[in-house]
Design a protein around this motif. Structure first.
Motif, PDB file in Angstrom:
ATOM      1  N   SER A   1      86.566  59.374 -20.285  1.00 33.61           N
ATOM      2  CA  SER A   1      86.951  60.447 -21.194  1.00 33.61           C
ATOM      3  C   SER A   1      87.825  61.500 -20.516  1.00 33.61           C
ATOM      4  O   SER A   1      88.060  62.558 -21.074  1.00 33.61           O
ATOM      5  CB  SER A   1      85.704  61.111 -21.778  1.00 33.61           C
TER       6      SER A   1
ATOM      7  N   ALA B   1      90.796  62.562 -22.629  1.00 29.70           N
ATOM      8  CA  ALA B   1      90.390  63.409 -23.746  1.00 29.70           C
ATOM      9  C   ALA B   1      90.100  64.835 -23.263  1.00 29.70           C
ATOM     10  O   ALA B   1      90.464  65.813 -23.923  1.00 29.70           O
ATOM     11  CB  ALA B   1      89.166  62.828 -24.445  1.00 29.70           C
ATOM     12  N   LYS B   2      89.454  64.940 -22.109  1.00 29.48           N
ATOM     13  CA  LYS B   2      89.157  66.273 -21.555  1.00 29.48           C
ATOM     14  C   LYS B   2      90.443  67.007 -21.203  1.00 29.48           C
ATOM     15  O   LYS B   2      90.585  68.193 -21.477  1.00 29.48           O
ATOM     16  CB  LYS B   2      88.272  66.143 -20.317  1.00 29.48           C
TER      17      LYS B   2
ATOM     18  N   GLN C   1      93.383  66.565 -22.525  1.00 36.58           N
ATOM     19  CA  GLN C   1      94.038  66.953 -23.771  1.00 36.58           C
ATOM     20  C   GLN C   1      93.363  68.170 -24.391  1.00 36.58           C
ATOM     21  O   GLN C   1      94.033  69.064 -24.915  1.00 36.58           O
ATOM     22  CB  GLN C   1      94.045  65.783 -24.755  1.00 36.58           C
ATOM     23  N   LYS C   2      92.051  68.229 -24.296  1.00 35.52           N
ATOM     24  CA  LYS C   2      91.319  69.386 -24.828  1.00 35.52           C
ATOM     25  C   LYS C   2      91.677  70.646 -24.050  1.00 35.52           C
ATOM     26  O   LYS C   2      91.908  71.709 -24.639  1.00 35.52           O
ATOM     27  CB  LYS C   2      89.806  69.141 -24.768  1.00 35.52           C
ATOM     28  N   LEU C   3      91.740  70.552 -22.720  1.00 34.82           N
ATOM     29  CA  LEU C   3      92.115  71.705 -21.897  1.00 34.82           C
ATOM     30  C   LEU C   3      93.529  72.175 -22.222  1.00 34.82           C
ATOM     31  O   LEU C   3      93.787  73.377 -22.314  1.00 34.82           O
ATOM     32  CB  LEU C   3      91.996  71.376 -20.412  1.00 34.82           C
TER      33      LEU C   3
ATOM     34  N   SER D   1      95.073  71.791 -25.068  1.00 35.25           N
ATOM     35  CA  SER D   1      95.014  72.418 -26.390  1.00 35.25           C
ATOM     36  C   SER D   1      94.461  73.837 -26.293  1.00 35.25           C
ATOM     37  O   SER D   1      94.963  74.756 -26.946  1.00 35.25           O
ATOM     38  CB  SER D   1      94.139  71.598 -27.349  1.00 35.25           C
ATOM     39  N   GLU D   2      93.431  74.025 -25.463  1.00 37.60           N
ATOM     40  CA  GLU D   2      92.850  75.357 -25.287  1.00 37.60           C
ATOM     41  C   GLU D   2      93.851  76.303 -24.625  1.00 37.60           C
ATOM     42  O   GLU D   2      93.985  77.462 -25.035  1.00 37.60           O
ATOM     43  CB  GLU D   2      91.562  75.269 -24.468  1.00 37.60           C
TER      44      GLU D   2
ATOM     45  N   LYS E   1      96.448  77.307 -27.142  1.00 42.95           N
ATOM     46  CA  LYS E   1      95.926  78.293 -28.093  1.00 42.95           C
ATOM     47  C   LYS E   1      95.929  79.692 -27.486  1.00 42.95           C
ATOM     48  O   LYS E   1      96.297  80.667 -28.145  1.00 42.95           O
ATOM     49  CB  LYS E   1      94.526  77.909 -28.553  1.00 42.95           C
TER      50      LYS E   1
END
Length: 139
Positions: free
Chosen positions: A65, A68-69, A71-73, A75-76, A79
Motif C-alpha cells: 500500500s 496509496a500512502k 498518493q494520500k500524502l 493529496s494532503e 490541500k
C-alpha cells in the motif's frame, strides 16, 4: 519537540528540532534558522513523510500500500497549499520575482512554471519548491 526536514534556497536538505511549527516560523522570520552547508537563511520546510515503525509481518503487508500512502500524502500536501496559498496560474515565475524583488507584498503563492522558468528562478536565487500536482477529479 518536532523534527522538521528543511531546505535552503540552494537545495541543501537538513533536519532541525523545534518546539512546534510556530517556533520554526518565528525563528525563520528572524533569520536565525540557517543552512549548515551554506549558511543561507532562506530556509523552508521540506515535505516530510511520517516516521512509523512497523513489525516485520506488518512491513510486508504495508509495502503493497506504499503507493496509496504516497498518493494520500500528496493529496494532503496539495490541500494544504490550496487552502493556504494564492493561486497565480501560469504567472508563477512573474509573481515570484515580484515578491523576491520587493515589488509585491510577501505572500505564499502557487501556480505553474515551465522548466525554463524554474531554471531561471533558481539562477536568480529565488526560493521555491516543486511538488507533483494531481488534477482535481470531476464532480
Amino acid at each position: 519537540m518536532i523534527l522538521f526536514d528543511l531546505k535552503c534556497e540552494n537545495n541543501h536538505v537538513f533536519e532541525a528540532w523545534f518546539k512546534d511549527s510556530e517556533a520554526f516560523k518565528k525563528q525563520s522570520e528572524r533569520g536565525i534558522v540557517t543552512c549548515p552547508s551554506c549558511n543561507s537563511s532562506a530556509v523552508t520546510k521540506a515535505l516530510m513523510a511520517p516516521n512509523v515503525s512497523l513489525a516485520n509481518s506488518e512491513k510486508k503487508r504495508a509495502s503493497t500500500s506504499d503507493l496509496a500512502k504516497a498518493q494520500k500524502l500528496l493529496s494532503e500536501a496539495q490541500k494544504v497549499v490550496e487552502d493556504n496559498f494564492d493561486y497565480v496560474g501560469k504567472d508563477f515565475a512573474k509573481e515570484a520575482r515580484k515578491i523576491h524583488y520587493g515589488e509585491s507584498d510577501k505572500k505564499n503563492i502557487y501556480g505553474e512554471a515551465t522548466e525554463k522558468d524554474s531554471k531561471r528562478l533558481k539562477e536568480e536565487g529565488i526560493a521555491f519548491n516543486q511538488i507533483p500536482w494531481k488534477p482535481k477529479a470531476d464532480a
